[in-house]
Motif scaffolding. Structure first.
Motif, PDB file in Angstrom:
ATOM      1  N   VAL A   3     -39.711 118.842  77.043  1.00 50.82           N
ATOM      2  CA  VAL A   3     -38.950 119.490  77.965  1.00 50.82           C
ATOM      3  C   VAL A   3     -37.854 118.391  78.131  1.00 50.82           C
ATOM      4  O   VAL A   3     -38.165 117.263  78.766  1.00 50.82           O
ATOM      5  CB  VAL A   3     -39.441 119.690  79.558  1.00 50.82           C
ATOM      6  CG1 VAL A   3     -38.397 120.389  80.410  1.00 50.82           C
ATOM      7  CG2 VAL A   3     -40.611 120.884  79.353  1.00 50.82           C
ATOM      8  N   ARG A   4     -36.465 118.875  78.062  1.00 54.25           N
ATOM      9  CA  ARG A   4     -35.502 117.519  78.347  1.00 54.25           C
ATOM     10  C   ARG A   4     -35.063 117.989  79.938  1.00 54.25           C
ATOM     11  O   ARG A   4     -34.630 118.896  80.297  1.00 54.25           O
ATOM     12  CB  ARG A   4     -34.023 118.351  77.515  1.00 54.25           C
ATOM     13  CG  ARG A   4     -32.839 117.615  77.788  1.00 54.25           C
ATOM     14  CD  ARG A   4     -32.734 116.285  77.161  1.00 54.25           C
ATOM     15  NE  ARG A   4     -33.439 115.926  75.913  1.00 54.25           N
ATOM     16  CZ  ARG A   4     -32.736 115.377  74.919  1.00 54.25           C
ATOM     17  NH1 ARG A   4     -31.445 114.961  74.769  1.00 54.25           N
ATOM     18  NH2 ARG A   4     -33.452 114.916  73.744  1.00 54.25           N
ATOM     19  N   VAL A   5     -35.169 116.807  80.500  1.00 56.28           N
ATOM     20  CA  VAL A   5     -35.013 116.688  82.099  1.00 56.28           C
ATOM     21  C   VAL A   5     -33.707 116.097  82.340  1.00 56.28           C
ATOM     22  O   VAL A   5     -33.481 114.911  81.675  1.00 56.28           O
ATOM     23  CB  VAL A   5     -36.003 116.048  82.748  1.00 56.28           C
ATOM     24  CG1 VAL A   5     -35.775 116.263  84.280  1.00 56.28           C
ATOM     25  CG2 VAL A   5     -37.435 116.804  82.458  1.00 56.28           C
ATOM     26  N   ASP A  15     -37.004 112.898  78.116  1.00 54.51           N
ATOM     27  CA  ASP A  15     -37.848 113.831  77.491  1.00 54.51           C
ATOM     28  C   ASP A  15     -38.890 113.880  78.525  1.00 54.51           C
ATOM     29  O   ASP A  15     -39.314 112.439  78.651  1.00 54.51           O
ATOM     30  CB  ASP A  15     -38.152 113.807  75.997  1.00 54.51           C
ATOM     31  CG  ASP A  15     -36.787 114.190  75.131  1.00 54.51           C
ATOM     32  OD1 ASP A  15     -36.036 114.961  75.754  1.00 54.51           O
ATOM     33  OD2 ASP A  15     -36.595 113.777  74.139  1.00 54.51           O
ATOM     34  N   ALA A  16     -39.658 114.870  78.604  1.00 54.14           N
ATOM     35  CA  ALA A  16     -40.831 114.754  79.327  1.00 54.14           C
ATOM     36  C   ALA A  16     -42.056 115.961  78.698  1.00 54.14           C
ATOM     37  O   ALA A  16     -41.564 116.914  77.972  1.00 54.14           O
ATOM     38  CB  ALA A  16     -40.869 115.069  81.003  1.00 54.14           C
ATOM     39  N   GLU A  17     -43.325 115.726  79.272  1.00 50.29           N
ATOM     40  CA  GLU A  17     -44.321 116.617  78.823  1.00 50.29           C
ATOM     41  C   GLU A  17     -44.463 117.604  79.842  1.00 50.29           C
ATOM     42  O   GLU A  17     -44.443 117.248  81.041  1.00 50.29           O
ATOM     43  CB  GLU A  17     -45.549 115.999  78.347  1.00 50.29           C
ATOM     44  CG  GLU A  17     -45.409 114.806  77.336  1.00 50.29           C
ATOM     45  CD  GLU A  17     -45.449 115.715  75.954  1.00 50.29           C
ATOM     46  OE1 GLU A  17     -46.269 116.836  75.854  1.00 50.29           O
ATOM     47  OE2 GLU A  17     -45.396 115.041  74.880  1.00 50.29           O
ATOM     48  N   PRO A  63     -42.357 121.808  84.365  1.00 45.43           N
ATOM     49  CA  PRO A  63     -42.773 123.467  83.919  1.00 45.43           C
ATOM     50  C   PRO A  63     -42.438 123.614  82.400  1.00 45.43           C
ATOM     51  O   PRO A  63     -41.818 122.756  81.826  1.00 45.43           O
ATOM     52  CB  PRO A  63     -41.856 124.161  84.919  1.00 45.43           C
ATOM     53  CG  PRO A  63     -40.590 123.414  84.872  1.00 45.43           C
ATOM     54  CD  PRO A  63     -40.984 121.990  85.029  1.00 45.43           C
ATOM     55  N   ALA A  64     -43.073 124.477  81.945  1.00 47.91           N
ATOM     56  CA  ALA A  64     -42.942 124.874  80.542  1.00 47.91           C
ATOM     57  C   ALA A  64     -41.542 125.631  80.497  1.00 47.91           C
ATOM     58  O   ALA A  64     -41.549 126.748  80.677  1.00 47.91           O
ATOM     59  CB  ALA A  64     -43.847 125.809  80.060  1.00 47.91           C
ATOM     60  N   ARG A  65     -40.560 124.854  79.937  1.00 51.04           N
ATOM     61  CA  ARG A  65     -39.079 125.550  79.635  1.00 51.04           C
ATOM     62  C   ARG A  65     -38.607 124.353  78.445  1.00 51.04           C
ATOM     63  O   ARG A  65     -38.690 123.190  78.551  1.00 51.04           O
ATOM     64  CB  ARG A  65     -38.413 125.791  80.806  1.00 51.04           C
ATOM     65  CG  ARG A  65     -38.231 124.554  81.856  1.00 51.04           C
ATOM     66  CD  ARG A  65     -37.864 125.166  83.334  1.00 51.04           C
ATOM     67  NE  ARG A  65     -36.641 125.505  83.307  1.00 51.04           N
ATOM     68  CZ  ARG A  65     -36.031 125.880  84.389  1.00 51.04           C
ATOM     69  NH1 ARG A  65     -36.762 125.785  85.451  1.00 51.04           N
ATOM     70  NH2 ARG A  65     -34.796 126.309  84.499  1.00 51.04           N
ATOM     71  N   GLU A  66     -37.536 124.725  78.127  1.00 52.84           N
ATOM     72  CA  GLU A  66     -36.705 123.840  77.197  1.00 52.84           C
ATOM     73  C   GLU A  66     -35.956 122.723  77.946  1.00 52.84           C
ATOM     74  O   GLU A  66     -35.971 121.426  77.441  1.00 52.84           O
ATOM     75  CB  GLU A  66     -35.732 124.747  76.455  1.00 52.84           C
ATOM     76  CG  GLU A  66     -36.169 125.642  75.235  1.00 52.84           C
ATOM     77  CD  GLU A  66     -35.349 126.113  74.199  1.00 52.84           C
ATOM     78  OE1 GLU A  66     -34.246 125.411  74.334  1.00 52.84           O
ATOM     79  OE2 GLU A  66     -35.627 127.033  73.712  1.00 52.84           O
TER      80      GLU A  66
END
Length: 78
Positions: A3-5, A15-17, A63-66
């Motif tokens: 996920v790009r935070v 980037d994060a998991e 969370p699971a999102r782009e």
């Protein structure tokens, strides 16, 4: 899943998991989020998502999102 935070207002991106602790992601990115109790009760770590929802960073995972955009605001109390 990666996920790009993005942390605003400084526009820091990392980037994060999915499932990674938000405070750990912020720390890795060099972004300071104040904390107090680390249990979500004191609201010192409150941040705002791009949709306007307020969350507590100390008890939130990625969370699971782009992409995830987080608006940081500072409370002079902390």
């Amino acid at each position: 899943m990666i996920v790009r935070v993005r942390f605003l207002p400084d526009d820091v991106t990392v980037d994060a998991e999915v499932g990674e602790a938000l405070l750990d992601v912020a720390d890795r990115a060099g972004v300071f989020i104040p904390t107090g109790c680390l249990m979500g009760s004191c609201y010192a770590c409150s941040v705002e998502l791009e949709n306007g929802d307020n969350i507590r960073a100390c008890i939130t995972v990625i969370p699971a999102r782009e992409e995830l955009t987080i608006n940081l605001f500072s409370d002079p109390t902390w």
